[in-house]
Design a protein around this motif. Structure first.
Motif, PDB file in Angstrom:
ATOM      1  N   TYR A  95       0.828  -1.165   0.075  1.00 25.14           N
ATOM      2  CA  TYR A  95      -0.102  -0.053  -0.023  1.00 25.14           C
ATOM      3  C   TYR A  95       0.867   1.250   0.069  1.00 25.14           C
ATOM      4  O   TYR A  95       1.858   1.335   0.827  1.00 25.14           O
ATOM      5  CB  TYR A  95      -0.786  -0.204   1.306  1.00 25.14           C
ATOM      6  CG  TYR A  95      -1.516   1.259   1.632  1.00 25.14           C
ATOM      7  CD1 TYR A  95      -2.572   1.753   0.649  1.00 25.14           C
ATOM      8  CD2 TYR A  95      -1.272   1.899   2.878  1.00 25.14           C
ATOM      9  CE1 TYR A  95      -3.232   2.934   1.032  1.00 25.14           C
ATOM     10  CE2 TYR A  95      -1.917   3.477   2.866  1.00 25.14           C
ATOM     11  CZ  TYR A  95      -2.733   3.657   2.129  1.00 25.14           C
ATOM     12  OH  TYR A  95      -3.412   4.754   2.240  1.00 25.14           O
ATOM     13  N   LYS A  96       0.374   2.198  -0.931  1.00 26.15           N
ATOM     14  CA  LYS A  96       1.081   3.456  -0.932  1.00 26.15           C
ATOM     15  C   LYS A  96       0.049   4.428  -0.981  1.00 26.15           C
ATOM     16  O   LYS A  96      -0.944   4.594  -2.215  1.00 26.15           O
ATOM     17  CB  LYS A  96       2.247   3.459  -2.218  1.00 26.15           C
ATOM     18  CG  LYS A  96       3.319   2.890  -1.840  1.00 26.15           C
ATOM     19  CD  LYS A  96       4.439   3.229  -2.998  1.00 26.15           C
ATOM     20  CE  LYS A  96       5.542   2.182  -3.127  1.00 26.15           C
ATOM     21  NZ  LYS A  96       6.255   2.167  -4.133  1.00 26.15           N
ATOM     22  N   PRO A  97      -0.098   5.327  -0.100  1.00 27.20           N
ATOM     23  CA  PRO A  97      -1.308   6.465  -0.185  1.00 27.20           C
ATOM     24  C   PRO A  97      -1.200   7.370  -1.482  1.00 27.20           C
ATOM     25  O   PRO A  97      -0.286   7.801  -1.984  1.00 27.20           O
ATOM     26  CB  PRO A  97      -0.948   7.297   0.967  1.00 27.20           C
ATOM     27  CG  PRO A  97      -0.143   6.566   1.949  1.00 27.20           C
ATOM     28  CD  PRO A  97       0.574   5.647   1.000  1.00 27.20           C
ATOM     29  N   PHE A  98      -2.334   7.444  -2.120  1.00 29.98           N
ATOM     30  CA  PHE A  98      -2.730   8.263  -3.531  1.00 29.98           C
ATOM     31  C   PHE A  98      -1.746   7.754  -4.566  1.00 29.98           C
ATOM     32  O   PHE A  98      -1.333   8.360  -5.542  1.00 29.98           O
ATOM     33  CB  PHE A  98      -2.186   9.834  -3.146  1.00 29.98           C
ATOM     34  CG  PHE A  98      -2.921  10.633  -2.247  1.00 29.98           C
ATOM     35  CD1 PHE A  98      -4.115  10.684  -2.497  1.00 29.98           C
ATOM     36  CD2 PHE A  98      -2.434  10.601  -0.980  1.00 29.98           C
ATOM     37  CE1 PHE A  98      -4.586  11.597  -1.368  1.00 29.98           C
ATOM     38  CE2 PHE A  98      -3.022  11.263   0.149  1.00 29.98           C
ATOM     39  CZ  PHE A  98      -4.392  11.725   0.000  1.00 29.98           C
ATOM     40  N   HIS A  99      -1.575   6.176  -4.392  1.00 28.33           N
ATOM     41  CA  HIS A  99      -1.090   5.710  -5.705  1.00 28.33           C
ATOM     42  C   HIS A  99      -2.092   4.635  -6.323  1.00 28.33           C
ATOM     43  O   HIS A  99      -2.731   3.948  -5.543  1.00 28.33           O
ATOM     44  CB  HIS A  99       0.143   5.059  -5.326  1.00 28.33           C
ATOM     45  CG  HIS A  99       1.670   5.804  -5.205  1.00 28.33           C
ATOM     46  ND1 HIS A  99       1.664   6.849  -4.431  1.00 28.33           N
ATOM     47  CD2 HIS A  99       2.553   6.077  -6.006  1.00 28.33           C
ATOM     48  CE1 HIS A  99       2.479   7.462  -4.464  1.00 28.33           C
ATOM     49  NE2 HIS A  99       3.274   7.133  -5.390  1.00 28.33           N
ATOM     50  N   THR A 100      -2.204   4.570  -7.500  1.00 28.97           N
ATOM     51  CA  THR A 100      -3.052   3.332  -8.101  1.00 28.97           C
ATOM     52  C   THR A 100      -2.200   2.090  -8.186  1.00 28.97           C
ATOM     53  O   THR A 100      -0.911   2.104  -8.376  1.00 28.97           O
ATOM     54  CB  THR A 100      -3.503   3.689  -9.414  1.00 28.97           C
ATOM     55  OG1 THR A 100      -2.868   3.980 -10.258  1.00 28.97           O
ATOM     56  CG2 THR A 100      -4.352   4.995  -9.164  1.00 28.97           C
TER      57      THR A 100
END
Length: 205
Positions: A198-203
């Protein structure tokens, strides 16, 4: 209404079965979440654009339908708690050319705008959209689409227990419950896998 509901549910079921079952049969676990561009093909552009427009219209309409009970509950609760508040209960008529008069409520405007902004930010924070949407769909499918309509129909018609129709309706309800539980388990497994990278603001690709 009955005819429209039957056509809508039948059409939705056909498309979901085609995308889900045939997609899994053809590609297994490698089936992409987005069948439009998940294979790396973006042509013909016009066809992909038309399909995306249809998806946007579908999701905008569904968003409005599912949000109305939340909006109504919050607004009615606030109106009962603060009946003297002009901000919550005041209606301001505005004349719109060719459309007539439209009443604007300050609280409704601020609250609904804040809700949409908040849900949009949350959607950007969580890039694993397909699994999260699958979990929500699995959680709401059986009670809202199957169980409550069947129970309401049985109660309204005063259907005797253990008759042919009653038995098959109960079987349908239990089968759909099992399908919902399996779909929920698969979505949870997918979410658990996605959280690891998981990486915030990444698709997710």
């Amino acid at each position: 209404m009955k005819r429209a509901t039957s056509i809508g549910i039948a059409t939705t079921t056909v498309f979901y079965v085609l995308c889900g079952c045939l997609g899994y049969a053809a590609f297994g676990n490698d089936a992409p979440g987005n069948f439009l561009t998940g294979f790396g093909f973006y042509e013909p552009f016009w066809l992909v654009d038309v399909a995306n427009i249809c998806i946007a219209i579908h999701l905008i309409g569904a968003y409005q339908v599912f949000c109305q009970p939340i909006f109504g509950f919050v607004e009615s609760s606030c109106a009962q708690r603060w009946p003297e508040s002009e901000f919550i209960n005041g209606e301001y008529p505005i004349n719109i050319p060719f459309c007539g008069q439209f009443c604007v409520n300050s609280f409704r405007l601020v609250w609904r705008t804040a809700y949409v902004v908040m849900t949009a930010i949350l959607a950007m924070l969580f890039p694993f959209f397909n699994d999260f949407l699958g979990l929500l769909g699995a959680a709401s499918f059986w009670p809202l689409t199957v169980y409550f309509p069947i129970e309401m129909y049985i109660a309204r018609t005063k259907m005797p227990k253990f008759t042919f129709t009653w038995t098959w309706m109960k079987i349908l309800s239990w089968v759909c419950l099992v399908i919902s539980l399996v779909a929920a388990a698969a979505s949870i497994q997918g979410l658990a896998t996605d959280v690891k990278k998981y990486k915030p603001f990444h698709t997710e690709q």
